[in-house]
Structures are given as structure tokens and as C-alpha cells.
Design a protein around this motif. Structure first.
Motif, mmCIF file in Angstrom:
data_model
loop_
_atom_site.group_PDB
_atom_site.id
_atom_site.type_symbol
_atom_site.label_atom_id
_atom_site.label_comp_id
_atom_site.label_asym_id
_atom_site.label_seq_id
_atom_site.Cartn_x
_atom_site.Cartn_y
_atom_site.Cartn_z
ATOM 1 N N SER A 6 -3.690 -13.069 -17.219
ATOM 2 C CA SER A 6 -4.295 -12.530 -15.996
ATOM 3 C C SER A 6 -4.698 -13.643 -15.035
ATOM 4 O O SER A 6 -4.526 -13.528 -13.820
ATOM 5 N N GLU A 7 -5.224 -14.728 -15.601
ATOM 6 C CA GLU A 7 -5.611 -15.880 -14.784
ATOM 7 C C GLU A 7 -4.382 -16.466 -14.067
ATOM 8 O O GLU A 7 -4.435 -16.788 -12.881
ATOM 9 N N LEU A 8 -3.277 -16.581 -14.792
ATOM 10 C CA LEU A 8 -2.052 -17.106 -14.183
ATOM 11 C C LEU A 8 -1.496 -16.146 -13.131
ATOM 12 O O LEU A 8 -0.981 -16.577 -12.095
ATOM 13 N N VAL A 9 -1.592 -14.837 -13.384
ATOM 14 C CA VAL A 9 -1.131 -13.855 -12.401
ATOM 15 C C VAL A 9 -1.930 -14.004 -11.112
ATOM 16 O O VAL A 9 -1.365 -14.010 -10.015
ATOM 17 N N LYS A 10 -3.245 -14.155 -11.230
ATOM 18 C CA LYS A 10 -4.082 -14.344 -10.037
ATOM 19 C C LYS A 10 -3.750 -15.658 -9.342
ATOM 20 O O LYS A 10 -3.695 -15.727 -8.116
ATOM 21 N N GLN A 11 -3.525 -16.701 -10.137
ATOM 22 C CA GLN A 11 -3.213 -18.016 -9.586
ATOM 23 C C GLN A 11 -1.908 -17.982 -8.772
ATOM 24 O O GLN A 11 -1.836 -18.551 -7.693
ATOM 25 N N PHE A 12 -0.895 -17.317 -9.301
ATOM 26 C CA PHE A 12 0.412 -17.314 -8.647
ATOM 27 C C PHE A 12 0.669 -16.057 -7.814
ATOM 28 O O PHE A 12 1.710 -15.958 -7.164
ATOM 29 N N GLY A 13 -0.263 -15.114 -7.838
ATOM 30 C CA GLY A 13 -0.053 -13.846 -7.156
ATOM 31 C C GLY A 13 -0.249 -13.875 -5.659
ATOM 32 O O GLY A 13 0.116 -12.926 -4.965
ATOM 33 N N GLY A 14 -0.783 -14.956 -5.116
ATOM 34 C CA GLY A 14 -1.044 -15.024 -3.686
ATOM 35 C C GLY A 14 0.192 -14.779 -2.846
ATOM 36 O O GLY A 14 0.221 -13.883 -2.005
ATOM 37 N N GLU A 15 1.224 -15.553 -3.082
ATOM 38 C CA GLU A 15 2.440 -15.430 -2.282
ATOM 39 C C GLU A 15 3.220 -14.171 -2.622
ATOM 40 O O GLU A 15 3.663 -13.447 -1.749
ATOM 41 N N ALA A 16 3.407 -13.908 -3.914
ATOM 42 C CA ALA A 16 4.260 -12.805 -4.345
ATOM 43 C C ALA A 16 3.635 -11.431 -4.110
ATOM 44 O O ALA A 16 4.350 -10.458 -3.887
ATOM 45 N N VAL A 17 2.301 -11.352 -4.151
ATOM 46 C CA VAL A 17 1.645 -10.043 -4.030
ATOM 47 C C VAL A 17 0.773 -9.964 -2.783
ATOM 48 O O VAL A 17 0.995 -9.132 -1.904
ATOM 49 N N VAL A 18 -0.246 -10.810 -2.714
ATOM 50 C CA VAL A 18 -1.247 -10.707 -1.646
ATOM 51 C C VAL A 18 -0.620 -10.906 -0.265
ATOM 52 O O VAL A 18 -0.905 -10.152 0.662
ATOM 53 N N ASN A 19 0.251 -11.901 -0.121
ATOM 54 C CA ASN A 19 0.877 -12.165 1.178
ATOM 55 C C ASN A 19 2.171 -11.395 1.378
ATOM 56 O O ASN A 19 2.915 -11.670 2.316
ATOM 57 N N VAL A 31 -1.514 -4.118 -8.710
ATOM 58 C CA VAL A 31 -0.139 -4.600 -8.867
ATOM 59 C C VAL A 31 -0.121 -5.851 -9.734
ATOM 60 O O VAL A 31 0.720 -5.995 -10.633
ATOM 61 N N MET A 32 -1.056 -6.768 -9.498
ATOM 62 C CA MET A 32 -1.102 -7.985 -10.314
ATOM 63 C C MET A 32 -1.448 -7.662 -11.770
ATOM 64 O O MET A 32 -0.870 -8.236 -12.691
ATOM 65 N N GLN A 33 -2.371 -6.734 -11.981
ATOM 66 C CA GLN A 33 -2.737 -6.353 -13.340
ATOM 67 C C GLN A 33 -1.543 -5.705 -14.046
ATOM 68 O O GLN A 33 -1.269 -6.001 -15.215
ATOM 69 N N GLU A 34 -0.830 -4.849 -13.355
ATOM 70 C CA GLU A 34 0.351 -4.204 -13.938
ATOM 71 C C GLU A 34 1.432 -5.237 -14.257
ATOM 72 O O GLU A 34 2.068 -5.175 -15.305
ATOM 73 N N ALA A 35 1.625 -6.190 -13.371
ATOM 74 C CA ALA A 35 2.627 -7.236 -13.611
ATOM 75 C C ALA A 35 2.282 -8.028 -14.866
ATOM 76 O O ALA A 35 3.148 -8.265 -15.722
ATOM 77 N N GLY A 36 1.021 -8.410 -15.024
ATOM 78 C CA GLY A 36 0.603 -9.152 -16.211
ATOM 79 C C GLY A 36 0.796 -8.350 -17.485
ATOM 80 O O GLY A 36 1.317 -8.861 -18.485
ATOM 81 N N GLY A 37 0.393 -7.091 -17.459
ATOM 82 C CA GLY A 37 0.563 -6.230 -18.631
ATOM 83 C C GLY A 37 2.029 -6.007 -18.971
ATOM 84 O O GLY A 37 2.416 -5.989 -20.141
ATOM 85 N N LYS A 86 5.134 2.964 -10.714
ATOM 86 C CA LYS A 86 3.689 3.199 -10.642
ATOM 87 C C LYS A 86 3.107 3.084 -9.242
ATOM 88 O O LYS A 86 2.078 3.679 -8.950
ATOM 89 N N PHE A 87 3.754 2.282 -8.376
ATOM 90 C CA PHE A 87 3.171 2.043 -7.050
ATOM 91 C C PHE A 87 4.084 2.474 -5.913
ATOM 92 O O PHE A 87 3.753 2.289 -4.749
ATOM 93 N N GLY A 88 5.245 3.028 -6.236
ATOM 94 C CA GLY A 88 6.159 3.498 -5.210
ATOM 95 C C GLY A 88 6.771 2.394 -4.371
ATOM 96 O O GLY A 88 7.217 2.635 -3.247
ATOM 97 N N LEU A 89 6.795 1.168 -4.907
ATOM 98 C CA LEU A 89 7.401 0.065 -4.168
ATOM 99 C C LEU A 89 8.919 0.210 -4.215
ATOM 100 O O LEU A 89 9.479 0.647 -5.220
#
Length: 184
Positions: A6-19, A31-37, A86-89
Motif C-alpha cells: 500500500s505504501e508503494l502504491v501511494k508512493q507511485f500512484g501520483g502520476e498513474a492515478v492522482v494526475n 483505485v489505488m487500494q484496489e490496485a494494491g489488492g 469496479k470503477f467503470g474505467l
């Protein structure tokens, strides 16, 4: 293990998810939690299905952690499907999230597991989490290929529990044994 993931997902999730404009801001954390799981369950699925050689190649650093790596490909498909469902993406949006996260996260996991300066996280933890705490197929791979890595502690031609017990009591312990297997 899930905490480190989860820590790594948050660390690397900025570009791939947040932005990522395709991911609504209110869904970033989910989305980040689902990706990690999905990554962790995908790794476990690989062990359960006997896909050990690709996994050990990645963990040992023998195969690059990029889009051509079979582990990365399989996890990308899983995460892409789960995010879309799960998110309709769209498949493109979910694929860009997965493609942006998975190589970085797996690289981060392997690097943390191999780094002796990372307290509370090592290759033992990674193998245990992936194998569901049982080792299962990974122990079969250790038995099959262990002699090639010098893991046959009693020189009887096979790697088994007596070798593991011997390794644990010697300098380096179980971490040293697994370190030999994974090229540490």
C-alpha cells in the motif's frame, strides 16, 4: 506485506492515478487500494497455479521488471480488468493506471526485500505473503533448483527441511538461505 504494498502504491500512484484525468479524484484512494489488492492476489494466484519460474526470475532480478515481463503482463491484465469492472474505467484508462503502477511497485517490492537496511521487510516476508505463509510452490521450486544455488546444506543431493533447519542454525539463518536463492 499489504502495508508495504500500500505504501508503494501511494508512493507511485501520483502520476498513474492522482494526475490521471480518467480517474475521478474522489475515486483516487479506492483505485489505488484496489490496485494494491489486485497485485497481491495476482501474485498469490501465480503461486497457486504453479507459475513459479516467472516469479522467481523476477524476484531474483534475472528478468527485468518491465512491460515485457510475464509477471508484469499477467498482473496488468488482472488490475486492468478489476479497475474497469469496479470503477467503470475504460480499458485504456484502467490499462494506463496498471501500466504506470505495476512495474514501479514490483521493482520497489523487490528492492525493499533485498535491501538489508529496510527494517521489518525482507525476502522472507515477500515470499511468505505471496505463498500465503505456506511456501507451497515456492518451496517446490527451492527443492527443484536449490542445489544449483548452493542450498543443499547437508550435501545429500536434495534440498529439503533438514537443509532449511541447518541453514537456520548457521550464520545468516533463513534470510541467508532465501537470499542465496534470490540472488541476494
Amino acid at each position: 506485506m499489504f502495508d508495504q504494498l500500500s505504501e508503494l502504491v501511494k508512493q507511485f500512484g501520483g502520476e498513474a492515478v492522482v494526475n490521471n484525468p480518467a480517474v475521478p479524484n474522489e475515486q483516487n484512494d479506492a483505485v489505488m487500494q484496489e490496485a494494491g489488492g489486485s497485485i497481491l492476489s495476482g501474485l498469490k494466484d501465480m503461486v497457486a497455479s504453479g507459475n513459479i519460474s516467472d516469479l522467481t526470475g523476477m524476484l531474483s532480478g534475472k528478468t527485468p521488471i518491465d512491460g515485457n515481463n510475464p509477471v508484469v503482463k499477467q498482473l496488468t491484465e488482472k488490475v486492468t480488468g478489476n479497475l474497469g469492472e469496479k470503477f467503470g474505467l475504460s480499458s485504456d484508462a484502467a490499462g494506463s493506471v496498471a501500466g504506470g503502477l505495476i512495474p514501479q511497485i514490483l521493482g520497489g517490492l523487490v528492492n525493499k526485500a533485498k535491501d538489508p537496511n529496510q527494517p521489518g521487510f525482507n525476502m522472507n516476508d515477500l515470499v511468505s505473503a505471496i505463498s500465503g505463509g505456506q511456501g507451497g510452490g515456492l518451496m517446490d521450486a527451492v527443492s527443484k533448483y536449490g542445489g544449483q544455488f548452493g542450498l543443499d546444506q547437508n550435501n545429500d543431493g536434495k534440498v529439503d527441511m533438514s537443509d532449511a533447519m541447518s541453514a537456520v542454525t548457521k550464520k545468516g539463518g533463513l534470510g541467508g538461505l532465501l537470499g542465496k536463492l534470490f540472488g541476494k
